[in-house]
Design an enzyme around this catalytic site. Structure first.
Site, short mmCIF file in Angstrom:
data_model
loop_
_atom_site.label_atom_id
_atom_site.label_comp_id
_atom_site.label_asym_id
_atom_site.label_seq_id
_atom_site.Cartn_x
_atom_site.Cartn_y
_atom_site.Cartn_z
N LEU A 32 1.05 -0.95 0.51
CA LEU A 32 -0.05 -0.37 -0.51
C LEU A 32 1.04 1.35 -0.27
CD1 LEU A 32 -3.22 -1.24 2.36
CD2 LEU A 32 -3.58 -1.69 0.06
N LYS A 54 1.99 -3.16 8.72
CA LYS A 54 3.09 -2.25 9.36
C LYS A 54 4.01 -3.22 9.23
CE LYS A 54 0.01 1.21 10.34
NZ LYS A 54 0.19 2.45 10.54
N ASP A 145 0.49 14.35 15.76
CA ASP A 145 0.79 14.85 14.70
C ASP A 145 -0.94 14.36 13.77
OD1 ASP A 145 2.88 13.41 11.88
OD2 ASP A 145 1.22 15.33 12.02
C1 LIG Z 1 -5.56 2.32 -0.87
N1 LIG Z 1 -5.21 1.92 1.21
C2 LIG Z 1 -4.50 2.49 2.07
O1 LIG Z 1 -3.85 2.49 1.02
N2 LIG Z 1 -5.11 2.40 2.80
C3 LIG Z 1 -4.30 1.76 3.87
C4 LIG Z 1 -2.61 3.20 3.64
C5 LIG Z 1 -1.86 2.96 5.59
C6 LIG Z 1 -0.63 3.39 4.91
C7 LIG Z 1 0.25 3.10 3.60
C8 LIG Z 1 1.33 3.42 3.77
C9 LIG Z 1 1.86 4.54 5.38
C10 LIG Z 1 1.09 5.00 5.93
N3 LIG Z 1 1.70 5.09 6.81
C11 LIG Z 1 2.16 6.98 6.40
N4 LIG Z 1 1.81 7.72 7.98
C12 LIG Z 1 2.58 7.01 9.36
C13 LIG Z 1 2.70 7.84 9.89
C14 LIG Z 1 3.17 7.85 11.12
C15 LIG Z 1 4.00 9.12 12.41
C16 LIG Z 1 4.02 7.99 13.36
C17 LIG Z 1 4.49 9.33 11.98
C18 LIG Z 1 2.58 9.30 12.79
C19 LIG Z 1 2.92 6.38 11.41
C20 LIG Z 1 3.24 5.46 10.52
C21 LIG Z 1 2.72 5.76 9.43
C22 LIG Z 1 2.01 4.87 7.98
O2 LIG Z 1 2.72 3.40 8.33
C23 LIG Z 1 0.02 4.04 5.67
C24 LIG Z 1 -0.50 4.46 7.35
C25 LIG Z 1 -2.41 2.00 6.29
N5 LIG Z 1 -3.76 1.84 6.27
C26 LIG Z 1 -4.21 1.01 7.73
C27 LIG Z 1 -4.23 1.30 4.99
O3 LIG Z 1 -5.53 1.59 4.98
#
Ligand SMILES: CNC(=O)Nc1cc(-c2cccc(-n3cnc4cc(C(C)(C)C)ccc4c3=O)c2C)cn(C)c1=O
Length: 283
Positions: A32, A54, A145
């Site tokens: 993703l 993750k 954040d």
């Molecule tokens: C098409 N559908 C999707 O892509 N669905 C989804 C995409 C993501 C996703 C994909 C890549 C990166 C991140 N991401 C982004 N910002 C973040 C920021 C932080 C902090 C600590 C800086 C706040 C921590 C982790 C992340 C993180 O894992 C996410 C949430 C997560 N989920 C649950 C989905 O359903």
């Protein structure tokens, strides 16, 4: 028949007693994207539940502290919070398993649909986020954040807050030191960029900026200014301008979130009610 017969709790976790998920019950599909901690993949749990997993890159997270907190985070269940289902910590790298949100992050959603969303839609997005944040506030949980990039959208167009509290486990000091390049200065209250004083009222400041992102359909706040300039401008009382799509009433809600004194800002409970009033008024 083991825990197959025991109905999994209606709350967060899949597994019964522990919050550990058996990795052999997970299959991974497409990637993703990657975030602060590493790669995120779409997956399936027990062959039918769609989940996001993750993978935590080595050295990206203080894992022991997180695993301790994970039990608490899993009890934070609300329609407008991305649910943490469980963790797989019996192997390296560890990974987190959460609810999957089909339409991805709110910031991209706004940019891709620029010009197609009416102000009621935009207000509905802000209401979803305020409800999720109200739940965190009621549980004494600070996001640290909150921004459109850290909210996600599902196929029912419900917006949910993601990665709440996770900044505490980021090991990349470029991210969490207030002079670091990745520090979210443009979303930070003065007491945060000056003294790292986080509270639900500093989350309210960030929520005001998120409202601005929503009503500009995904513009970068202070787009022509760098972080150090924003610190000076905000300290001198400068605030983001009124987005064209935001009626004066809506803009006044944003401005309440940006009161210099934290205790003069509304709570998420009050914000949620004010936004609900605006939503009903227009009906
Ligand atoms: C098409 N559908 C999707 O892509 N669905 C989804 C995409 C993501 C996703 C994909 C890549 C990166 C991140 N991401 C982004 N910002 C973040 C920021 C932080 C902090 C600590 C800086 C706040 C921590 C982790 C992340 C993180 O894992 C996410 C949430 C997560 N989920 C649950 C989905 O359903």
């Amino acid at each position: 028949v083991g825990d197959q017969t025991r109905e999994a709790p209606k709350t967060a976790g899949f597994s019964y007693d522990k919050w550990e998920i058996n990795p052999s019950e997970l299959t991974f599909m497409k990637e993703l994207g990657s975030g602060q901690f590493g790669v995120v993949r779409l997956g399936k749990w027990r062959a039918q539940h769609q989940v996001a997993s993750k993978t935590i890159r080595e050295g990206a997270m203080s894992e022991e502290d997180f695993i301790e907190e994970a039990k608490i985070m899993m009890n934070l269940s609300h329609l407008n919070l991305v649910q943490l289902y469980g963790v797989c910590t019996q192997q390296k790298p560890i990974y987190l398993v959460t609810e999957f949100m089909e339409l991805g992050c709110l910031l991209n959603y706004l940019r891709q649909r620029r010009g197609t969303l009416g102000s009621q839609d935009l207000l509905g997005i802000c209401h979803d986020v305020s409800q999720g944040m109200q739940h965190l506030e009621q549980n004494g949980f600070i996001h640290r954040d909150l921004a459109a990039r850290n909210c996600l959208v599902n196929s029912s167009l419900v917006v949910k807050v993601s990665d709440f509290g996770m900044t505490r486990y980021v090991l990349d000091d470029q991210y969490w030191s207030s002079s670091g390049a990745k520090f979210p200065v443009k979303w930070s209250a003065p007491e945060v960029f000056n003294f790292c004083k986080y509270s639900s009222k500093s989350d309210v400041w960030s929520f005001g900026v998120l409202m601005w992102e929503v009503f500009t359909e995904g513009k970068m706040p202070f787009e022509h200014n760098q972080n150090h300039e924003v610190v000076m401008m905000v300290t001198q009382g400068h605030r983001l301008y009124r987005p064209q799509k935001a009626a004066p009433h809506i803009y006044s809600i944003m401005k309440m979130c940006w009161m210099e004194k934290a205790d003069e800002r509304p709570s998420f409970t009050e914000l949620s009610l004010m936004i609900m009033d605006e939503l009903e008024e227009a009906d």
